[in-house]
Design a protein around this motif. Sequence first.
Motif, PDB file in Angstrom:
ATOM      1  N   ALA A   2       0.806  -1.289   0.158  1.00 56.65           N
ATOM      2  CA  ALA A   2       0.012   0.028   0.006  1.00 56.65           C
ATOM      3  C   ALA A   2       0.755   1.039   0.038  1.00 56.65           C
ATOM      4  O   ALA A   2       1.773   1.157   0.556  1.00 56.65           O
ATOM      5  N   TYR A  11       1.597  -3.155   8.112  1.00 60.70           N
ATOM      6  CA  TYR A  11       0.735  -3.412   9.394  1.00 60.70           C
ATOM      7  C   TYR A  11       1.635  -4.278  10.588  1.00 60.70           C
ATOM      8  O   TYR A  11       2.005  -5.490  10.084  1.00 60.70           O
ATOM      9  N   ALA A  32       0.838  -3.896   4.018  1.00 63.74           N
ATOM     10  CA  ALA A  32      -0.646  -3.888   4.037  1.00 63.74           C
ATOM     11  C   ALA A  32      -1.549  -4.374   2.810  1.00 63.74           C
ATOM     12  O   ALA A  32      -2.426  -4.632   2.904  1.00 63.74           O
ATOM     13  N   GLU A  33      -0.776  -4.524   1.797  1.00 65.52           N
ATOM     14  CA  GLU A  33      -1.363  -4.807   0.534  1.00 65.52           C
ATOM     15  C   GLU A  33      -1.415  -6.454   0.124  1.00 65.52           C
ATOM     16  O   GLU A  33      -1.676  -6.834  -0.790  1.00 65.52           O
ATOM     17  N   ASP A  86      -5.576  -4.549   3.424  1.00 65.21           N
ATOM     18  CA  ASP A  86      -5.840  -3.275   3.619  1.00 65.21           C
ATOM     19  C   ASP A  86      -7.211  -2.994   3.221  1.00 65.21           C
ATOM     20  O   ASP A  86      -7.535  -1.705   3.377  1.00 65.21           O
ATOM     21  N   ASP A  87      -7.951  -3.791   2.388  1.00 65.21           N
ATOM     22  CA  ASP A  87      -9.427  -3.498   1.919  1.00 65.21           C
ATOM     23  C   ASP A  87     -10.247  -3.917   2.985  1.00 65.21           C
ATOM     24  O   ASP A  87     -11.290  -3.324   2.860  1.00 65.21           O
ATOM     25  N   ARG A  90      -8.785  -1.407   8.162  1.00 67.67           N
ATOM     26  CA  ARG A  90      -8.188  -0.379   7.813  1.00 67.67           C
ATOM     27  C   ARG A  90      -7.789   0.552   8.766  1.00 67.67           C
ATOM     28  O   ARG A  90      -7.328   1.753   8.781  1.00 67.67           O
ATOM     29  N   ILE A 115      -0.088   0.934  12.312  1.00 64.67           N
ATOM     30  CA  ILE A 115       0.091   1.124  10.921  1.00 64.67           C
ATOM     31  C   ILE A 115       1.464   1.991  10.674  1.00 64.67           C
ATOM     32  O   ILE A 115       1.349   3.072  11.330  1.00 64.67           O
TER      33      ILE A 115
END
Length: 193
Positions: A2, A11, A32-33, A86-87, A90, A115
């Motif tokens: 991300a 994260y 995160a992604e 991350d979707d 959050r 984060i």
Amino acid sequence: MARLKGIAMIYQIKIALDGIRPPIWRRVQVPAEMTLAELHEVIQLAMGWEDCHLHEFQIGHDRYGVPMDDDFGSDLDADEAKVQLDDVVRREKAKFRYTYDFGDNWRHTLTVEKILEAEPGVAYPVCLTGKRACPPEDCGGPWGYESLLEAKKHPKDPRCAELLEWAGPFDPEAFDLDAVNARLQPPRRPPCP
């Protein structure tokens, strides 16, 4: 990974095995992604599971996993390989569940502690710390694991000796951070046949 203002986000997640005292846990940092399928692999490697059983994530009221067939997949809300972390998670302090081996029912609580911006030169995912060894596969969930720990206290009892022989050498207090991080870096182990 991300991106926020050109910086990759990480994260920091605490993975705690539910129903076990003293606690068994790991603190990891992950992109995160990453997909939930990739997070599943990180959990397996960080905790020390063998990845030989079904699993699922529960985030809010939604369930994510590997659609196997109509019997299993029909209850899932989405394929974990198609959903990025991350979707669906959050914010810091968010908690969600990961269950591994529906027979033994190993439930894990995952908490997003922080984060962060990625640090240059750090190979993610990485395990920062943890406590205690993962229970042996197929030992019967938290209740069977408790029996195994009790057996270690009475190794000369014939019933206990049989259980200890089945479990093999096992030190419930062992945790090797270097070994965990070696497992997290490519090439990773192949999945269970």
